[in-house]
Motif scaffolding. Structure first.
Motif, PDB file in Angstrom:
ATOM      1  N   ILE A 219       0.873  -1.180   0.000  1.00 30.27           N
ATOM      2  CA  ILE A 219       0.000   0.000   0.000  1.00 30.27           C
ATOM      3  C   ILE A 219       0.902   1.220   0.000  1.00 30.27           C
ATOM      4  O   ILE A 219       1.701   1.419   0.921  1.00 30.27           O
ATOM      5  N   ALA A 220       0.772   2.040  -1.035  1.00 32.99           N
ATOM      6  CA  ALA A 220       1.538   3.278  -1.192  1.00 32.99           C
ATOM      7  C   ALA A 220       3.031   3.036  -1.031  1.00 32.99           C
ATOM      8  O   ALA A 220       3.734   3.792  -0.378  1.00 32.99           O
ATOM      9  N   GLY A 221       3.512   1.929  -1.570  1.00 32.71           N
ATOM     10  CA  GLY A 221       4.945   1.652  -1.567  1.00 32.71           C
ATOM     11  C   GLY A 221       5.464   0.981  -0.307  1.00 32.71           C
ATOM     12  O   GLY A 221       6.653   0.709  -0.199  1.00 32.71           O
ATOM     13  N   VAL A 222       4.612   0.691   0.672  1.00 33.09           N
ATOM     14  CA  VAL A 222       5.022   0.026   1.904  1.00 33.09           C
ATOM     15  C   VAL A 222       4.507  -1.405   1.869  1.00 33.09           C
ATOM     16  O   VAL A 222       3.331  -1.656   1.613  1.00 33.09           O
ATOM     17  N   ILE A 223       5.412  -2.371   2.170  1.00 35.10           N
ATOM     18  CA  ILE A 223       5.063  -3.791   2.095  1.00 35.10           C
ATOM     19  C   ILE A 223       4.660  -4.281   3.486  1.00 35.10           C
ATOM     20  O   ILE A 223       5.364  -4.066   4.465  1.00 35.10           O
ATOM     21  N   TYR A 224       3.514  -4.961   3.556  1.00 36.68           N
ATOM     22  CA  TYR A 224       3.006  -5.548   4.786  1.00 36.68           C
ATOM     23  C   TYR A 224       2.749  -7.033   4.548  1.00 36.68           C
ATOM     24  O   TYR A 224       2.297  -7.406   3.461  1.00 36.68           O
ATOM     25  N   GLN A 225       3.009  -7.871   5.559  1.00 36.76           N
ATOM     26  CA  GLN A 225       2.648  -9.278   5.444  1.00 36.76           C
ATOM     27  C   GLN A 225       1.254  -9.450   6.027  1.00 36.76           C
ATOM     28  O   GLN A 225       0.986  -9.032   7.159  1.00 36.76           O
ATOM     29  N   ALA A 226       0.382 -10.059   5.259  1.00 37.27           N
ATOM     30  CA  ALA A 226      -0.981 -10.296   5.711  1.00 37.27           C
ATOM     31  C   ALA A 226      -0.970 -11.448   6.711  1.00 37.27           C
ATOM     32  O   ALA A 226      -0.268 -12.435   6.509  1.00 37.27           O
ATOM     33  N   PRO A 227      -1.730 -11.350   7.774  1.00 34.94           N
ATOM     34  CA  PRO A 227      -1.782 -12.465   8.727  1.00 34.94           C
ATOM     35  C   PRO A 227      -2.507 -13.651   8.102  1.00 34.94           C
ATOM     36  O   PRO A 227      -3.377 -13.481   7.237  1.00 34.94           O
ATOM     37  N   ASP A 228      -2.146 -14.841   8.561  1.00 38.18           N
ATOM     38  CA  ASP A 228      -2.844 -16.016   8.050  1.00 38.18           C
ATOM     39  C   ASP A 228      -4.207 -16.134   8.728  1.00 38.18           C
ATOM     40  O   ASP A 228      -4.492 -15.458   9.719  1.00 38.18           O
ATOM     41  N   LEU A 229      -5.054 -16.983   8.173  1.00 39.15           N
ATOM     42  CA  LEU A 229      -6.428 -17.110   8.643  1.00 39.15           C
ATOM     43  C   LEU A 229      -6.488 -17.564  10.099  1.00 39.15           C
ATOM     44  O   LEU A 229      -7.308 -17.075  10.877  1.00 39.15           O
ATOM     45  N   GLY A 230      -5.606 -18.465  10.480  1.00 36.37           N
ATOM     46  CA  GLY A 230      -5.580 -18.947  11.868  1.00 36.37           C
ATOM     47  C   GLY A 230      -5.270 -17.831  12.856  1.00 36.37           C
ATOM     48  O   GLY A 230      -5.883 -17.743  13.923  1.00 36.37           O
ATOM     49  N   SER A 231      -4.339 -16.934  12.506  1.00 36.37           N
ATOM     50  CA  SER A 231      -4.006 -15.817  13.396  1.00 36.37           C
ATOM     51  C   SER A 231      -5.170 -14.849  13.533  1.00 36.37           C
ATOM     52  O   SER A 231      -5.449 -14.342  14.617  1.00 36.37           O
ATOM     53  N   VAL A 232      -5.853 -14.577  12.428  1.00 36.12           N
ATOM     54  CA  VAL A 232      -7.000 -13.657  12.469  1.00 36.12           C
ATOM     55  C   VAL A 232      -8.112 -14.231  13.337  1.00 36.12           C
ATOM     56  O   VAL A 232      -8.669 -13.546  14.202  1.00 36.12           O
ATOM     57  N   ILE A 233      -8.435 -15.514  13.124  1.00 30.60           N
ATOM     58  CA  ILE A 233      -9.506 -16.140  13.910  1.00 30.60           C
ATOM     59  C   ILE A 233      -9.121 -16.199  15.385  1.00 30.60           C
ATOM     60  O   ILE A 233      -9.936 -15.884  16.262  1.00 30.60           O
ATOM     61  N   ASN A 234      -7.885 -16.574  15.668  1.00 33.26           N
ATOM     62  CA  ASN A 234      -7.427 -16.639  17.060  1.00 33.26           C
ATOM     63  C   ASN A 234      -7.494 -15.271  17.731  1.00 33.26           C
ATOM     64  O   ASN A 234      -7.942 -15.145  18.875  1.00 33.26           O
ATOM     65  N   SER A 235      -7.077 -14.238  17.021  1.00 38.40           N
ATOM     66  CA  SER A 235      -7.126 -12.883  17.587  1.00 38.40           C
ATOM     67  C   SER A 235      -8.563 -12.453  17.865  1.00 38.40           C
ATOM     68  O   SER A 235      -8.863 -11.893  18.920  1.00 38.40           O
ATOM     69  N   ARG A 236      -9.459 -12.722  16.906  1.00 37.43           N
ATOM     70  CA  ARG A 236     -10.866 -12.342  17.093  1.00 37.43           C
ATOM     71  C   ARG A 236     -11.506 -13.099  18.248  1.00 37.43           C
ATOM     72  O   ARG A 236     -12.239 -12.526  19.051  1.00 37.43           O
ATOM     73  N   VAL A 237     -11.213 -14.393  18.340  1.00 35.08           N
ATOM     74  CA  VAL A 237     -11.799 -15.197  19.414  1.00 35.08           C
ATOM     75  C   VAL A 237     -11.279 -14.734  20.771  1.00 35.08           C
ATOM     76  O   VAL A 237     -12.047 -14.584  21.729  1.00 35.08           O
ATOM     77  N   ASN A 238      -9.974 -14.458  20.846  1.00 40.58           N
ATOM     78  CA  ASN A 238      -9.402 -14.010  22.117  1.00 40.58           C
ATOM     79  C   ASN A 238      -9.944 -12.651  22.525  1.00 40.58           C
ATOM     80  O   ASN A 238     -10.275 -12.434  23.690  1.00 40.58           O
TER      81      ASN A 238
END
Length: 160
Positions: free
Chosen positions: A39-58
């Motif tokens: 995004i606008a020249g800055v590289i980010y690593q997208a979290p995997d699905l397991g990390s997103v679900i774990n974060s939301r559940v927690n």
């Protein structure tokens, strides 16, 4: 070809690019390893699905547990004050507050019956009434000085 490869998954020029890192097993079979977005020249690593679900559940569990704990403690405290007897029915008994009131001595400060502002205001109102309704004098005998009436005496006492 077999090995790790990067492909452009989505492009929305000039601001957004999504790149996928994948392991190629065969010409038709791949295993996704990671996704990156630029995004606008800055590289980010997208979290995997397991990390997103774990974060939301927690986070959901944390907020749910704190909310439930608060509500549960409120109900527990309310139930500690509730009493029941078959002949009386339900009632609230706040014994803790009565005991605390007994322990703490109540210091009553002596209050003045009125403030200076109140006294000045009452005096002004009485003076205004006296001017609107002057006192009537009663003649006891002919030729003597007039004697003030009872209302006049009360106003004189109040104004002093």
């Amino acid at each position: 070809m077999v090995g790790v490869e990067y492909i452009l998954l989505h492009a929305q020029e000039p601001i957004l690019f999504i790149i996928r890192k994948q392991q190629r097993q065969s010409p038709t079979q791949v295993i996704p390893l990671a996704d990156y977005y630029i995004i606008a020249g800055v590289i980010y690593q997208a979290p995997d699905l397991g990390s997103v679900i774990n974060s939301r559940v927690n986070s959901f569990s944390f907020y749910k547990l704190t909310a439930v704990h608060g509500i549960q403690s409120a109900f527990d405290e309310a139930m500690s004050y509730c009493r029941y007897h078959p002949s009386k029915g339900y009632w609230w008994h706040f014994k803790d507050h009565e005991e605390q009131d007994k322990v703490k001595p109540k210091t009553k400060r002596k209050e003045e019956p009125s403030s200076i502002f109140q006294r000045q205001r009452v005096d002004a109102l009485l003076l205004d009434l006296r001017q609107k309704f002057p006192p009537k004098f009663v003649q006891q005998k002919t030729g003597e000085k007039p004697v003030p009436g009872m209302v006049h005496l009360i106003f004189l006492l109040i104004l002093k």
